[in-house]
Design a protein around this motif. Structure first.
Motif, PDB file in Angstrom:
ATOM      1  N   ASP A 177     -10.737  58.680  82.203  1.00  0.00           N
ATOM      2  CA  ASP A 177      -9.385  58.902  82.536  1.00  0.00           C
ATOM      3  C   ASP A 177      -9.115  60.645  82.758  1.00  0.00           C
ATOM      4  O   ASP A 177      -8.650  61.018  83.720  1.00  0.00           O
ATOM      5  CB  ASP A 177      -8.251  58.431  81.961  1.00  0.00           C
ATOM      6  CG  ASP A 177      -8.075  58.611  80.399  1.00  0.00           C
ATOM      7  OD1 ASP A 177      -9.211  59.095  79.962  1.00  0.00           O
ATOM      8  OD2 ASP A 177      -6.940  58.356  79.844  1.00  0.00           O
ATOM      9  N   TYR A 178      -9.856  61.218  81.798  1.00  0.00           N
ATOM     10  CA  TYR A 178      -9.732  62.660  81.872  1.00  0.00           C
ATOM     11  C   TYR A 178     -10.758  63.176  82.731  1.00  0.00           C
ATOM     12  O   TYR A 178     -10.880  64.460  82.803  1.00  0.00           O
ATOM     13  CB  TYR A 178      -9.630  63.157  80.314  1.00  0.00           C
ATOM     14  CG  TYR A 178     -10.540  63.118  79.457  1.00  0.00           C
ATOM     15  CD1 TYR A 178     -11.741  63.600  79.714  1.00  0.00           C
ATOM     16  CD2 TYR A 178     -10.392  61.931  78.458  1.00  0.00           C
ATOM     17  CE1 TYR A 178     -12.885  63.260  78.904  1.00  0.00           C
ATOM     18  CE2 TYR A 178     -11.508  61.831  77.784  1.00  0.00           C
ATOM     19  CZ  TYR A 178     -12.866  62.385  77.787  1.00  0.00           C
ATOM     20  OH  TYR A 178     -13.601  61.878  76.820  1.00  0.00           O
TER      21      TYR A 178
ATOM     22  N   GLY B  21      -5.848  61.708  78.186  1.00  0.00           N
ATOM     23  CA  GLY B  21      -5.732  61.365  79.730  1.00  0.00           C
ATOM     24  C   GLY B  21      -4.333  60.690  80.082  1.00  0.00           C
ATOM     25  O   GLY B  21      -3.614  60.539  79.160  1.00  0.00           O
TER      26      GLY B  21
ATOM     27  N   THR C  60      -7.309  57.326  88.195  1.00  0.00           N
ATOM     28  CA  THR C  60      -6.514  58.350  87.608  1.00  0.00           C
ATOM     29  C   THR C  60      -6.379  59.770  88.449  1.00  0.00           C
ATOM     30  O   THR C  60      -5.563  60.486  88.061  1.00  0.00           O
ATOM     31  CB  THR C  60      -7.140  58.531  85.969  1.00  0.00           C
ATOM     32  OG1 THR C  60      -8.440  59.208  86.242  1.00  0.00           O
ATOM     33  CG2 THR C  60      -7.352  57.266  85.340  1.00  0.00           C
TER      34      THR C  60
ATOM     35  N   ARG D 207     -14.169  66.100  75.673  1.00  0.00           N
ATOM     36  CA  ARG D 207     -13.744  66.460  76.956  1.00  0.00           C
ATOM     37  C   ARG D 207     -14.179  67.740  77.504  1.00  0.00           C
ATOM     38  O   ARG D 207     -14.423  67.918  78.525  1.00  0.00           O
ATOM     39  CB  ARG D 207     -12.060  66.387  76.780  1.00  0.00           C
ATOM     40  CG  ARG D 207     -11.367  66.915  78.104  1.00  0.00           C
ATOM     41  CD  ARG D 207     -10.017  66.333  77.710  1.00  0.00           C
ATOM     42  NE  ARG D 207      -9.008  66.722  78.841  1.00  0.00           N
ATOM     43  CZ  ARG D 207      -7.843  66.249  79.364  1.00  0.00           C
ATOM     44  NH1 ARG D 207      -7.470  65.520  78.584  1.00  0.00           N
ATOM     45  NH2 ARG D 207      -7.399  66.601  80.503  1.00  0.00           N
TER      46      ARG D 207
END
Length: 383
Positions: A36-37, A169, A189, A228
């Protein structure tokens, strides 16, 4: 705890009935982890476990908060004093939502809030997002803000990113705000486009079990943040906005351009996980539900070996469930503990559960919590 109990608790605390009671669910992510991120694809669905909020408006610029689960007294805050990363307690989540709404220009003048939750905390089932979304929806309704579910999710993500200081996220908040009964949510996303995919395992003679390992290894924001940052580094080295933009068919060529082995592993997981989400959607839409089992297991191997966010307890769930005849299994959530999901024939659910419990006992571990995951409604007013 139900709506009436939360309503009664509010009245006892604040001396009057609340204006309403709202609920927002925890979630299980069927497939699409740590995508999602990276602007990728995810596929969560809502659990029947919810955070509940009894809420009334105030006009004096004050926010009063209480949790039935944590106990203690009422915390009172001045809205003008709310500032990012000023609060390290549980109250940062609801206060952060109020801060985000006001920062976005919405005229929230205060609130009395009493909260309770049946979403297991620390189990990777998004108890914090449920807490944020239930507060956001209540204030949206009470103040007539007219915000849609995806807009509330964005504000809740901002509250957690900036006010709480957690680099999460958008999936968890969107799942809590937008999931529907009997469906999994196929979410892009990047633009928050959504498709509700029918997901009724009971009708097909299957069950999806959630196994809460009851462990949470100290990773927390540090290791998550490293992953991340590594993904962002990989995207920069490959000259794309996000790893979502690396085509699956060109993955090998992309990996060959990366010298950093850790970054290579992260990139490989994200690109293959996005492809797994699309594969699961295609299988569900074509009625080949049992065929998603091996895809779930494949995803676990990627999370374990490439992204390195599994742990011995999660691996034990997956290995023992598969050995007992499960159709597929994988960790779900951020990792380093929390929960795994197990897809099984309904007739085998008891056998698989027993095998997992016995494996934990043999390893000297605390007995896991096992329950069936049933796709349930998203956030809504209940009283």
């Amino acid at each position: 705890m139900g709506a009436q109990q939360v309503r009664d608790g509010f009245a006892e605390l604040y001396g009057a009935d609340p204006e309403g009671v709202w609920a927002a669910p925890g979630r299980v992510n069927l497939i699409g982890e740590h995508t999602d991120y990276n602007d990728g694809f995810v596929m969560p669905f809502a659990l029947p476990h919810t955070a509940l909020a009894a809420v009334s408006r105030r006009t004096d610029g004050r926010l009063r908060l209480h949790s039935a689960d944590i106990g203690g007294g009422v915390t009172e805050l001045r809205l003008d004093d709310l500032a990012p990363e000023s609060d390290r307690e549980w109250t940062a989540y609801p206060a952060g939502v109020v801060w985000a709404l006001r920062e976005a220009g919405h005229a929230v003048t205060g609130a009395d809030i009493h909260l309770a939750s049946t979403v297991p905390a620390g189990a990777g089932l998004s108890s914090s997002a449920a807490l944020e979304v239930v507060v956001a929806l209540a204030l949206n309704d009470l103040y007539g803000l007219g915000l849609k579910g995806w807009q509330l999710a964005r504000l809740c993500q901002r509250a957690e990113n900036v006010y709480v200081g957690a680099p999460v996220g958008i999936m968890d908040q969107t799942a809590a705000a937008c999931c529907t009964d009997g469906h999994a949510l196929f979410l892009d996303t990047r633009d928050l486009s959504q498709r509700q995919i029918p997901f009724d395992l009971a009708a097909e003679g299957m069950r999806l079990l959630v196994v809460d390992t009851r462990v949470k290894h100290a990773h927390s924001t540090g290791e998550y943040g490293k992953r991340r940052a590594g993904c962002e580094k990989g995207a920069a080295l490959l000259g794309v906005d996000a790893l979502r933009d690396v085509p699956y068919g060109e993955l090998d060529a992309a990996l060959a351009r990366l010298d950093d082995e850790e970054v290579r592993r992260l990139v490989r997981h994200v690109v293959t996980e996005d492809e797994r989400v699309e594969r699961v959607v295609a299988l569900l839409e074509s009625g080949e539900t049992r065929a998603i089992g091996p895809v779930l297991t494949e995803g676990h191997a990627s999370l374990r070996d490439d992204f390195r966010v599994s742990c011995p307890e999660l691996d034990l769930v997956v290995d023992s469930a598969l050995a007992a005849g499960a159709l597929g299994a994988r960790m779900t959530g951020g990792g380093f503990g929390g929960s795994a999901i197990v897809l099984t024939e309904a007739a085998d659910a008891g056998t698989v559960t027993k095998a997992v419990e016995e494996a934990f006992a043999a390893a000297g571990l605390t007995a896991p919590r096992v329950f069936e995951a049933v796709p349930s409604p998203g956030a809504r007013r209940i009283g």
